[in-house]
Design a protein around this motif. Structure first.
Motif, PDB file in Angstrom:
ATOM      1  N   LYS A  21       0.827  -1.204   0.000  1.00 49.63           N
ATOM      2  CA  LYS A  21       0.000   0.000   0.000  1.00 49.63           C
ATOM      3  C   LYS A  21       0.859   1.251   0.000  1.00 49.63           C
ATOM      4  N   ASP A  22       1.925   1.245   0.818  1.00 51.86           N
ATOM      5  CA  ASP A  22       2.860   2.369   0.823  1.00 51.86           C
ATOM      6  C   ASP A  22       3.473   2.569  -0.560  1.00 51.86           C
ATOM      7  N   VAL A  23       3.895   1.471  -1.175  1.00 50.57           N
ATOM      8  CA  VAL A  23       4.517   1.555  -2.504  1.00 50.57           C
ATOM      9  C   VAL A  23       3.551   2.191  -3.498  1.00 50.57           C
ATOM     10  N   ASP A  24       2.304   1.757  -3.482  1.00 49.19           N
ATOM     11  CA  ASP A  24       1.303   2.318  -4.397  1.00 49.19           C
ATOM     12  C   ASP A  24       1.083   3.803  -4.133  1.00 49.19           C
ATOM     13  N   GLU A  25       1.015   4.191  -2.862  1.00 50.50           N
ATOM     14  CA  GLU A  25       0.812   5.597  -2.520  1.00 50.50           C
ATOM     15  C   GLU A  25       2.006   6.438  -2.947  1.00 50.50           C
ATOM     16  N   ILE A  26       3.211   5.896  -2.756  1.00 48.22           N
ATOM     17  CA  ILE A  26       4.421   6.628  -3.143  1.00 48.22           C
ATOM     18  C   ILE A  26       4.466   6.821  -4.659  1.00 48.22           C
ATOM     19  N   LYS A  27       4.165   5.781  -5.411  1.00 50.31           N
ATOM     20  CA  LYS A  27       4.136   5.922  -6.871  1.00 50.31           C
ATOM     21  C   LYS A  27       3.118   6.969  -7.294  1.00 50.31           C
ATOM     22  N   LYS A  28       1.958   6.952  -6.645  1.00 50.32           N
ATOM     23  CA  LYS A  28       0.901   7.909  -6.983  1.00 50.32           C
ATOM     24  C   LYS A  28       1.354   9.337  -6.702  1.00 50.32           C
ATOM     25  N   ILE A  29       2.009   9.555  -5.565  1.00 52.40           N
ATOM     26  CA  ILE A  29       2.470  10.900  -5.209  1.00 52.40           C
ATOM     27  C   ILE A  29       3.544  11.380  -6.177  1.00 52.40           C
ATOM     28  N   VAL A  30       4.484  10.498  -6.501  1.00 46.88           N
ATOM     29  CA  VAL A  30       5.556  10.871  -7.428  1.00 46.88           C
ATOM     30  C   VAL A  30       4.976  11.256  -8.782  1.00 46.88           C
ATOM     31  N   ILE A  31       4.110  10.425  -9.324  1.00 51.57           N
ATOM     32  CA  ILE A  31       3.542  10.687 -10.643  1.00 51.57           C
ATOM     33  C   ILE A  31       2.625  11.904 -10.607  1.00 51.57           C
ATOM     34  N   SER A  32       1.814  12.029  -9.544  1.00 47.05           N
ATOM     35  CA  SER A  32       0.901  13.170  -9.433  1.00 47.05           C
ATOM     36  C   SER A  32       1.668  14.484  -9.340  1.00 47.05           C
ATOM     37  N   SER A  33       2.782  14.483  -8.605  1.00 54.93           N
ATOM     38  CA  SER A  33       3.559  15.716  -8.488  1.00 54.93           C
ATOM     39  C   SER A  33       4.112  16.150  -9.834  1.00 54.93           C
ATOM     40  N   MET A  34       4.562  15.184 -10.639  1.00 56.33           N
ATOM     41  CA  MET A  34       5.058  15.524 -11.969  1.00 56.33           C
ATOM     42  C   MET A  34       3.924  15.981 -12.890  1.00 56.33           C
ATOM     43  N   ASP A  35       2.741  15.415 -12.712  1.00 54.37           N
ATOM     44  CA  ASP A  35       1.589  15.860 -13.499  1.00 54.37           C
ATOM     45  C   ASP A  35       1.229  17.303 -13.158  1.00 54.37           C
ATOM     46  N   GLU A  36       1.305  17.657 -11.875  1.00 57.37           N
ATOM     47  CA  GLU A  36       1.022  19.038 -11.475  1.00 57.37           C
ATOM     48  C   GLU A  36       2.066  19.985 -12.055  1.00 57.37           C
ATOM     49  N   ARG A 137       5.153  12.370   1.643  1.00 58.84           N
ATOM     50  CA  ARG A 137       5.452  13.583   0.882  1.00 58.84           C
ATOM     51  C   ARG A 137       6.872  13.477   0.326  1.00 58.84           C
ATOM     52  N   ASN A 138       7.090  14.101  -0.822  1.00 60.72           N
ATOM     53  CA  ASN A 138       8.430  14.153  -1.406  1.00 60.72           C
ATOM     54  C   ASN A 138       9.325  15.024  -0.533  1.00 60.72           C
ATOM     55  N   LEU A 139      10.476  14.508  -0.175  1.00 60.55           N
ATOM     56  CA  LEU A 139      11.446  15.265   0.611  1.00 60.55           C
ATOM     57  C   LEU A 139      12.621  15.723  -0.253  1.00 60.55           C
ATOM     58  N   ALA A 140      12.941  14.932  -1.266  1.00 68.16           N
ATOM     59  CA  ALA A 140      14.040  15.322  -2.168  1.00 68.16           C
ATOM     60  C   ALA A 140      13.865  14.628  -3.501  1.00 68.16           C
ATOM     61  N   TRP A 141      14.301  15.307  -4.561  1.00 70.21           N
ATOM     62  CA  TRP A 141      14.409  14.606  -5.842  1.00 70.21           C
ATOM     63  C   TRP A 141      15.712  15.006  -6.503  1.00 70.21           C
TER      64      TRP A 141
END
Length: 283
Positions: A21-36, A137-141
């Motif tokens: 579940k964490d993995v799915d949420e992390i993927k969603k946040i990463v992809i959603s942030s790039m979409d924004e 939440r993203n802390l660094a990229w």
């Protein structure tokens, strides 16, 4: 020894592997942030970042904190727009409240001028932290060119850096000022430590200043307990469960500091691997 093994087991118990579940949420946040970002929605992008988020570019320069990231993205939106931005997440690993993800971003940026659009292809690594409310939440990229292939011995070379870190101070050793250079040799000159509260310490000079507080201590343990290493181009991700302990000068009271960690390493221009970012969460 058995005491170190027991402490490491406790770190793993208190910081279990992240769930599917964490993995799915992390993927969603990463992809959603790039979409924004693609939409030019700066507020939407920053809502998915930690307030103290860090951007590290291919030249290893960094941009730190939501206000500075907003300034960069506002300027980007004024200069043009994305006609394409596609994100692929290749892997996600983590322990407890920290995680690291690796993947690729391909985008096309069209300037507002008459200049032709520019295509980009980057390897990207994201460090994420679970917030007190339970949300990731993203802390660094960190991004780098995707036209760089891995070498057969890269994983072994990265593990050697981490082993050298372990061996930089040995059990029973009293840390001297000169020993700090042994630690520093494993780090990039632009390395960033990210504390468990999200604050950061930037540049090898500042790292050595923090480490100098340990000079004079007698060390009981110094082991990263590396669990995994993955290489992508000239960047690598690593994670583990560390055990550290030392005695303050003229004291018999052990100060233990055991923690889960994730790290990004970089192969620098001299083709040597060094630590670029190191983020930990104390148990």
């Amino acid at each position: 020894n058995s005491g170190i093994k027991a402490r490491r087991a406790k770190v793993r118990l208190n910081n279990p592997d992240i769930t599917e579940k964490d993995v799915d949420e992390i993927k969603k946040i990463v992809i959603s942030s790039m979409d924004e970002m693609k939409k030019g929605n700066v507020d939407g992008y920053l809502n998915l970042q930690d307030d103290q988020a860090i951007e590290i570019f291919g030249n290893q320069m960094s941009n730190i904190g939501a206000p500075n990231i907003r300034t960069r993205l506002d300027a980007l939106s004024k200069n043009g727009s994305f006609t394409k931005l596609e994100t692929t997440v290749k892997s996600v690993h983590g322990l407890g409240s920290i995680a690291i993800a690796a993947g690729r971003i391909e985008w096309t940026f069209k300037p507002n001028t008459a200049d032709a659009p520019t295509d980009y292809n980057r390897y990207v690594t994201w460090i994420l932290h679970r917030q007190p409310d339970g949300n990731w939440r993203n802390l660094a990229w960190i991004n780098d060119r995707a036209d760089q292939n891995e070498m057969a011995d890269d994983v072994a070379s990265v593990r050697k850096v981490l082993t050298n870190w372990n061996n930089s101070v040995k059990a029973g050793q009293v840390l001297q000022e000169s020993d700090l250079d042994v630690f520093a040799a494993q780090y990039s000159s632009q390395a960033i430590e990210i504390y468990d509260n999200g604050r950061s310490n930037v540049g090898i000079g500042n790292l050595k200043t923090r480490w100098s507080g340990f000079v004079g201590r007698k060390w009981e343990a110094n082991s990263l307990g590396t669990i995994g290493v993955e290489v992508q181009g000239r960047k690598a991700v690593a994670w583990g469960a560390a055990v550290q302990g030392s005695y303050p000068k003229d004291s018999q009271e052990l100060n233990s500091y055991d923690f889960a960690w994730v790290s990004v390493l970089t192969k620098e221009n001299d083709d040597q691997w060094r630590i670029l970012t190191f983020h930990w969460a104390q148990q």
